[in-house]
Design an enzyme around this catalytic site. Sequence first.
Site, PDB file in Angstrom:
ATOM      1  N   CYS A  74       0.876  -1.149   0.000  1.00 38.64           N
ATOM      2  CA  CYS A  74       0.000   0.000   0.000  1.00 38.64           C
ATOM      3  C   CYS A  74       0.927   1.215   0.000  1.00 38.64           C
ATOM      4  O   CYS A  74       2.101   1.092  -0.345  1.00 38.64           O
ATOM      5  CB  CYS A  74      -0.997  -0.004   1.161  1.00 38.64           C
ATOM      6  SG  CYS A  74      -0.295   0.040   2.809  1.00 38.64           S
TER       7      CYS A  74
HETATM    8  O1  LIG Z   1      -0.737   3.602   2.982  1.00 35.28           O
HETATM    9  C1  LIG Z   1      -1.909   3.310   3.088  1.00 35.28           C
HETATM   10  C2  LIG Z   1      -2.503   2.814   4.376  1.00 35.28           C
HETATM   11  O2  LIG Z   1      -1.494   2.499   5.313  1.00 35.28           O
HETATM   12  C3  LIG Z   1      -2.864   3.499   1.941  1.00 35.28           C
HETATM   13  O3  LIG Z   1      -2.232   3.157   0.723  1.00 35.28           O
HETATM   14  C4  LIG Z   1      -3.319   4.959   1.845  1.00 35.28           C
HETATM   15  O4  LIG Z   1      -4.207   5.207   2.877  1.00 35.28           O
HETATM   16  P1  LIG Z   1      -4.824   6.687   3.004  1.00 35.28           P
HETATM   17  O5  LIG Z   1      -3.677   7.596   3.417  1.00 35.28           O
HETATM   18  O6  LIG Z   1      -5.892   6.541   4.090  1.00 35.28           O
HETATM   19  O7  LIG Z   1      -5.395   7.049   1.657  1.00 35.28           O
END
Ligand SMILES: O=C(CO)[C@H](O)COP(=O)(O)O
Length: 156
Positions: A74
């Site tokens: 992510c």
């Molecule tokens: O990094 C993330 C969650 O840990 C995700 O890819 C993005 O989350 P967001 O910042 O809530 O959009």
Amino acid sequence: MGIRLVLGADEAGVDYKDRILKDLGSDPRISEIIDIGVNRSDAPEDFTKPYPYVGIKAGELIRDGKADRAILFCGTGIGVAIAANKVDGIRATTAHDSFSVERSILSNDCQVLTMGQRVVGVELASRLAKEWLGYVFDPTSASADKVKVLTDFEGC
Ligand SMILES: O=C(CO)[C@H](O)COP(=O)(O)O
């Protein structure tokens, strides 16, 4: 028997997931790649993009004996790790260096490695993924008793 590996990502990690998919496609240590990645036409109907669904889905596949390990991406790697850890019996960790990647298996017997596409360079991510797949937890090691505390707590 090779590793049945889940690869997954949300929209902030899909580029790295696709790179790792390419890198590991012919890795002899892997018997099957289960890509639960974003925007795949053949993704299960209930598949949804946000990171919680990715982490939980990967954890469930391992919990249910349909996969052995998972590498998830992510933006930071944190969200997919938190999500996967919500599944009973799953130990997921975010790691962006060789020592942590090594210890995630040798100390913690993790089944899930997560990384952040916004955190680590893609070449390092690729190297770390390959390193991680080479480690195997030793159930006779001094670390095993500590991991057993975790599994006993969960009742697994
Ligand atoms: O990094 C993330 C969650 O840990 C995700 O890819 C993005 O989350 P967001 O910042 O809530 O959009």
